[in-house]
Design a protein around this motif. Structure first.
Motif, PDB file in Angstrom:
ATOM      1  N   TYR A 214       0.831  -1.208   0.000  1.00 24.93           N
ATOM      2  CA  TYR A 214       0.000   0.000   0.000  1.00 24.93           C
ATOM      3  C   TYR A 214       0.867   1.260   0.000  1.00 24.93           C
ATOM      4  CZ  TYR A 214      -4.527  -2.216   0.248  1.00 24.93           C
ATOM      5  OH  TYR A 214      -5.673  -2.913  -0.075  1.00 24.93           O
ATOM      6  N   PHE A 215       1.967   1.207   0.725  1.00 24.21           N
ATOM      7  CA  PHE A 215       2.877   2.360   0.724  1.00 24.21           C
ATOM      8  C   PHE A 215       3.472   2.585  -0.663  1.00 24.21           C
ATOM      9  CE2 PHE A 215       7.246   3.997   1.285  1.00 24.21           C
ATOM     10  CZ  PHE A 215       6.926   5.267   1.753  1.00 24.21           C
ATOM     11  N   GLN A 216       3.909   1.495  -1.301  1.00 27.39           N
ATOM     12  CA  GLN A 216       4.520   1.632  -2.616  1.00 27.39           C
ATOM     13  C   GLN A 216       3.498   2.014  -3.685  1.00 27.39           C
ATOM     14  OE1 GLN A 216       7.585   1.798  -3.580  1.00 27.39           O
ATOM     15  NE2 GLN A 216       8.490   1.379  -1.581  1.00 27.39           N
ATOM     16  N   LEU A 217       2.242   1.610  -3.511  1.00 25.63           N
ATOM     17  CA  LEU A 217       1.208   2.053  -4.444  1.00 25.63           C
ATOM     18  C   LEU A 217       1.078   3.574  -4.415  1.00 25.63           C
ATOM     19  CD1 LEU A 217      -1.635  -0.594  -4.051  1.00 25.63           C
ATOM     20  CD2 LEU A 217      -0.417  -0.028  -6.165  1.00 25.63           C
ATOM     21  N   LYS A 218       1.199   4.156  -3.214  1.00 24.40           N
ATOM     22  CA  LYS A 218       1.176   5.619  -3.099  1.00 24.40           C
ATOM     23  C   LYS A 218       2.307   6.235  -3.925  1.00 24.40           C
ATOM     24  CE  LYS A 218      -0.448   6.434   1.654  1.00 24.40           C
ATOM     25  NZ  LYS A 218      -0.011   7.013   2.951  1.00 24.40           N
ATOM     26  N   HIS A 662      -9.488   1.400  -5.419  1.00 25.04           N
ATOM     27  CA  HIS A 662     -10.295   2.279  -4.579  1.00 25.04           C
ATOM     28  C   HIS A 662      -9.412   3.010  -3.569  1.00 25.04           C
ATOM     29  CE1 HIS A 662     -13.660   3.846  -2.327  1.00 25.04           C
ATOM     30  NE2 HIS A 662     -13.226   3.253  -1.229  1.00 25.04           N
ATOM     31  N   TYR A 663      -8.416   2.316  -3.044  1.00 20.95           N
ATOM     32  CA  TYR A 663      -7.495   2.936  -2.074  1.00 20.95           C
ATOM     33  C   TYR A 663      -6.774   4.125  -2.711  1.00 20.95           C
ATOM     34  CZ  TYR A 663      -3.272   3.613   0.697  1.00 20.95           C
ATOM     35  OH  TYR A 663      -2.249   4.168   1.421  1.00 20.95           O
ATOM     36  N   ILE A 664      -6.272   3.930  -3.932  1.00 23.72           N
ATOM     37  CA  ILE A 664      -5.573   5.014  -4.626  1.00 23.72           C
ATOM     38  C   ILE A 664      -6.502   6.204  -4.832  1.00 23.72           C
ATOM     39  CG2 ILE A 664      -4.515   5.683  -6.827  1.00 23.72           C
ATOM     40  CD1 ILE A 664      -3.447   2.847  -7.049  1.00 23.72           C
ATOM     41  N   GLU A 665      -7.714   5.921  -5.219  1.00 22.88           N
ATOM     42  CA  GLU A 665      -8.675   6.996  -5.503  1.00 22.88           C
ATOM     43  C   GLU A 665      -9.056   7.759  -4.232  1.00 22.88           C
ATOM     44  OE1 GLU A 665     -11.685   4.720  -7.366  1.00 22.88           O
ATOM     45  OE2 GLU A 665     -10.664   4.629  -9.318  1.00 22.88           O
ATOM     46  N   GLU A 666      -9.317   7.025  -3.151  1.00 22.95           N
ATOM     47  CA  GLU A 666      -9.760   7.702  -1.925  1.00 22.95           C
ATOM     48  C   GLU A 666      -8.625   8.477  -1.259  1.00 22.95           C
ATOM     49  OE1 GLU A 666      -9.311   4.101   1.406  1.00 22.95           O
ATOM     50  OE2 GLU A 666     -11.284   4.821   0.808  1.00 22.95           O
ATOM     51  N   GLN A 667      -7.372   8.107  -1.568  1.00 24.64           N
ATOM     52  CA  GLN A 667      -6.232   8.839  -1.036  1.00 24.64           C
ATOM     53  C   GLN A 667      -5.942  10.106  -1.834  1.00 24.64           C
ATOM     54  OE1 GLN A 667      -4.042   8.007   1.701  1.00 24.64           O
ATOM     55  NE2 GLN A 667      -5.804   6.736   2.207  1.00 24.64           N
ATOM     56  N   GLY A 668      -6.657  10.297  -2.948  1.00 20.82           N
ATOM     57  CA  GLY A 668      -6.426  11.479  -3.784  1.00 20.82           C
ATOM     58  C   GLY A 668      -5.111  11.425  -4.522  1.00 20.82           C
ATOM     59  N   LEU A 669      -4.688  10.212  -4.878  1.00 20.20           N
ATOM     60  CA  LEU A 669      -3.372  10.056  -5.502  1.00 20.20           C
ATOM     61  C   LEU A 669      -3.386  10.308  -7.000  1.00 20.20           C
ATOM     62  CD1 LEU A 669      -2.096   6.866  -3.654  1.00 20.20           C
ATOM     63  CD2 LEU A 669      -1.737   9.251  -3.087  1.00 20.20           C
ATOM     64  N   LEU A 670      -4.532  10.570  -7.559  1.00 20.25           N
ATOM     65  CA  LEU A 670      -4.592  10.742  -9.009  1.00 20.25           C
ATOM     66  C   LEU A 670      -4.698  12.208  -9.416  1.00 20.25           C
ATOM     67  CD1 LEU A 670      -7.028   7.825  -9.899  1.00 20.25           C
ATOM     68  CD2 LEU A 670      -4.541   7.809  -9.779  1.00 20.25           C
ATOM     69  N   ASP A 671      -4.566  13.115  -8.417  1.00 20.98           N
ATOM     70  CA  ASP A 671      -4.740  14.525  -8.770  1.00 20.98           C
ATOM     71  C   ASP A 671      -3.418  15.258  -8.959  1.00 20.98           C
ATOM     72  OD1 ASP A 671      -5.503  15.729  -5.380  1.00 20.98           O
ATOM     73  OD2 ASP A 671      -3.749  14.720  -6.229  1.00 20.98           O
TER      74      ASP A 671
END
Length: 676
Positions: A214-218, A662-671
């Protein structure tokens, strides 16, 4: 019962207990399940990763080397062998007057040893050895707050598991099967109620992989093109840049040329640059910054350089100005000392674009500081700034390229987790002709001889630093202090001016003392470690460090880098007590190498990742069970998996990866915003 239900849904958890749990940020049943123990009391076998330095422990493992016996004295002997613990750690076992075990111990045989643990040397001085594994009861120990009692919380955990049949999986089935990871419910049960050490090891391995993934996905979401379109292509006037480089007072090293190409290539792309520049003390990072800034100004943009202290800001401004101003580039300086009308005029010139480059401290992030067209943001010694400070500077230009610089070499084992979202450039070559600092170890009783050597350097017109750990006397630590030492050295070096600097001085007082030292009005500067970062006094040729065994290797190396900045041969003398095993190891390493990256790896080995930076604002991620140094292989595996997943069509289109997506999206990582 649904894991998302509030804890009051559990029979036996009333409002008072729920309030105590809320103080621990535990509101739902799921929060209870996720609050895993930080260690286990095991009255037979201890876990190596949780063992405390110099505690009495018991480890079970496999004999990894042939036992070696050395005889000394009258009939005395010492037996040593290597033991593989928890199938991954190689530990040295030492036993005195147990030579008879040499004939009994067989390679690969499982044994349990007990004795005193040396974390730094990975050694156990064993007083007892038993053949075979001996299992004992593992009792979980939790981190608690307020009035919460351990017995009470353990009961709440039991109630939570009794009420919940399953929890949602966070790692896709395909990955869990490939790595033989436990399903999430089994994993959490094993962490809370382990029946034996192997079960706990398997559960920890599953949990650590999940954390790392999960950390590396960020990090990798940001790194792999999710910032596309957020930056601008900077027009690169290569001929002008080449002319600027050719006009530098010294040729670039091969490493500097390579790093320059990497940075300029980033700036010429549509994505925002997000690069870390690592370079040892004196490797020439400032000139790289000057080249990047020159390229920025030639493209009609502005640049900013933020540093931690006023004296460093002044130093950088005075270094950059003579390189850039001949090309018509205006360098401004903004610190808290710039006040009144001068400040108003400076900020107006910046707003109008009349100032091309602004160098300063955290004053740069104030709302009143407005750039006309900021494009390049450089932060020096970036780990000295808090997350919010760095973010506020970047926010002054939504499309700005960002370059972080540090003279603190980061070991590979930490770089992959701390700076995994950045591209990393390393200057691993020192400028030609730079003399290596000679480092010596002196015992406290040799101090007069050391002072004699300092006196010889002063007679040659040189200057000296004398560093001490504390400001005033401490009843708990037998260390020399700055005030007392200053009084001694004023008397010892009567023909010279002896200055004093420490952390309790105000910033203006520190700057005044440091300026006097730079101007050679002070020849000997007694100081605590406030001189550690970046100060440039070329005439200083010797640094004496008291109680050197109390410093970490990284800090000793930074302090040593205060000298060796001029043409003269420079020296570092470490005053250290030889009775400290850990200190002895550090000092020996310091005298053997000037390579900051080798020292950083050794420092990590001796001190652990939690103490490596010595600051809570270092950006080191906070993990529950993962240790970035010990779990580097799992971290690297998770990093590769994250890259592979993000680049695959299946990840973005199939339901198998819904939870990760979903985790990536809810963390706002795509903005496009960099995750801190």
């Amino acid at each position: 019962m649904n894991p998302s239900s509030e804890v009051t849904a559990l029979k036996g958890v009333g409002r008072d207990l729920a309030t105590k749990l809320a103080e621990m940020d535990i509101v739902t049943i799921s929060d209870v399940l996720e609050h895993v123990p930080f260690r286990y009391d095991d009255f037979v076998t201890g876990s190596l990763t949780e063992a405390i330095h110099e505690d009495k422990v018991k480890f079970t493992g496999q004999v990894q080397s042939e036992p070696l016996v050395r005889y000394y004295g009258k009939g005395k002997n010492r037996l040593t062998f290597r033991l593989l613990v928890e199938e991954r750690y190689s530990v040295t076992v030492t036993m005195f007057n147990r030579a008879f075990y040499k004939a009994q111990l067989k390679l690969g045989e499982e044994v349990t040893v007990s004795g005193k643990w040396d974390l730094h040397r990975m050694t156990i001085s064993a007083t007892e050895l038993q053949f075979g594994a001996i299992e004992g009861e593992l009792t979980p120990v939790y981190s608690l707050k307020g009035d919460m009692r351990m017995k009470t919380f353990r009961r709440v955990v039991e109630l939570a598991f009794a009420a919940v049949e399953s929890v949602g999986e966070r790692v896709p089935d395909s990955i869990r099967t490939a790595y033989r990871l436990l399903d999430r419910m089994t994993m959490l049960k094993a962490l809370h109620f382990p029946t034996h050490r192997k079960e706990l090891t398997a559960a920890r391995r599953s949990y650590v992989y999940e954390e790392c993934l999960y950390f590396q996905l960020k990090l990798q979401t940001l790194r792999l093109g999710k910032r596309q379109g957020q930056g601008i292509v900077l027009p690169l006037h290569q001929a002008a840049v080449d002319e600027f480089i050719a006009g530098l007072p010294f040729p670039l090293t091969g490493a500097q040329k390579r790093v320059t190409e990497e940075i300029l290539s980033d700036m010429h792309r549509a994505e925002r640059m997000n690069r870390l520049l690592q370079g040892d003390v004196g490797s020439g990072k400032t000139v790289i910054a000057a080249i990047a800034l020159f390229a920025t100004i030639r493209a009609n943009k502005q640049g900013a350089l933020m540093v931690p202290t006023e004296i460093l800001a002044e130093q950088h401004a005075s270094s950059l100005a003579p390189l850039l101003e001949p090309f018509g580039i205006k360098v401004g300086l903004l610190t808290s000392s710039v006040k009144g009308k001068a400040r108003v005029l400076l900020l107006e010139a910046l707003r109008q674009g009349e100032i091309d480059i602004l160098v300063g401290t955290h004053a740069l992030i104030q709302d009143t500081v407005v750039f006309k067209d900021l494009h390049l943001v450089i932060t020096d010694e970036q780990h000295r700034f808090g997350v919010e400070q760095r973010k506020r500077l970047r926010a002054k230009a939504a499309q700005a390229d960002v370059l972080y610089m540090t003279a603190t070499p980061i070991p590979r084992t930490l770089a992959i987790s701390v700076f995994g979202d950045m591209d990393v450039s390393i200057i691993d070559e020192m400028p030609a002709g730079r003399k290596e600092i000679e480092t010596y170890w002196a015992k406290p009783e040799q101090i007069e001889r050391v002072f004699g050597f300092v006196e010889k350097e002063l007679l040659l017109g040189r200057q000296a630093y004398v560093i001490t750990p504390l400001i005033e006397e401490s009843e708990s630590l037998d260390v020399q202090n700055a005030m007392e030492l200053h009084a001694v050295l004023v008397e010892r070096f009567r023909d010279n001016q002896v200055g004093l600097m420490h952390g309790r001085l105000g910033s203006s007082e520190k700057d005044e003392v440091m300026q006097d030292f730079k101007d050679n009005q002070v020849q000997v500067l007694v100081s605590t470690t406030v001189v550690e970062v970046g100060v440039n006094v070329p005439n200083a040729s010797i640094i004496v460090i008291y109680d050197a065994e109390r410093f970490g290797l990284a800090q000793l190396h930074q302090l040593r880098g205060r000298v060796g900045r001029g043409d003269a041969q420079s020296y570092c003398i470490l005053i250290a007590d030889p009775s400290s095993d850990t200190g002895k190891e550090r000092i020996k390493t310091m005298t053997e190498t000037n390579d900051g990256f080798k020292l950083a790896e050794k420092d990590l080995e001796l001190r652990g990742s939690g103490n490596f930076f010595g600051t809570e604002q270092s950006g080191l991620p906070r993990f529950v069970l993962t240790d970035p140094a010990l779990d580097i292989q799992i971290m690297e595996t998770a990093r590769n998996d994250a890259v592979r997943l993000l680049r695959s069509e299946a990840f973005w289109q199939t339901s198998d990866y819904d939870v990760l997506r979903h985790y990536i999206e809810e963390q706002g990582l795509l903005d496009g915003e960099r995750i801190e």
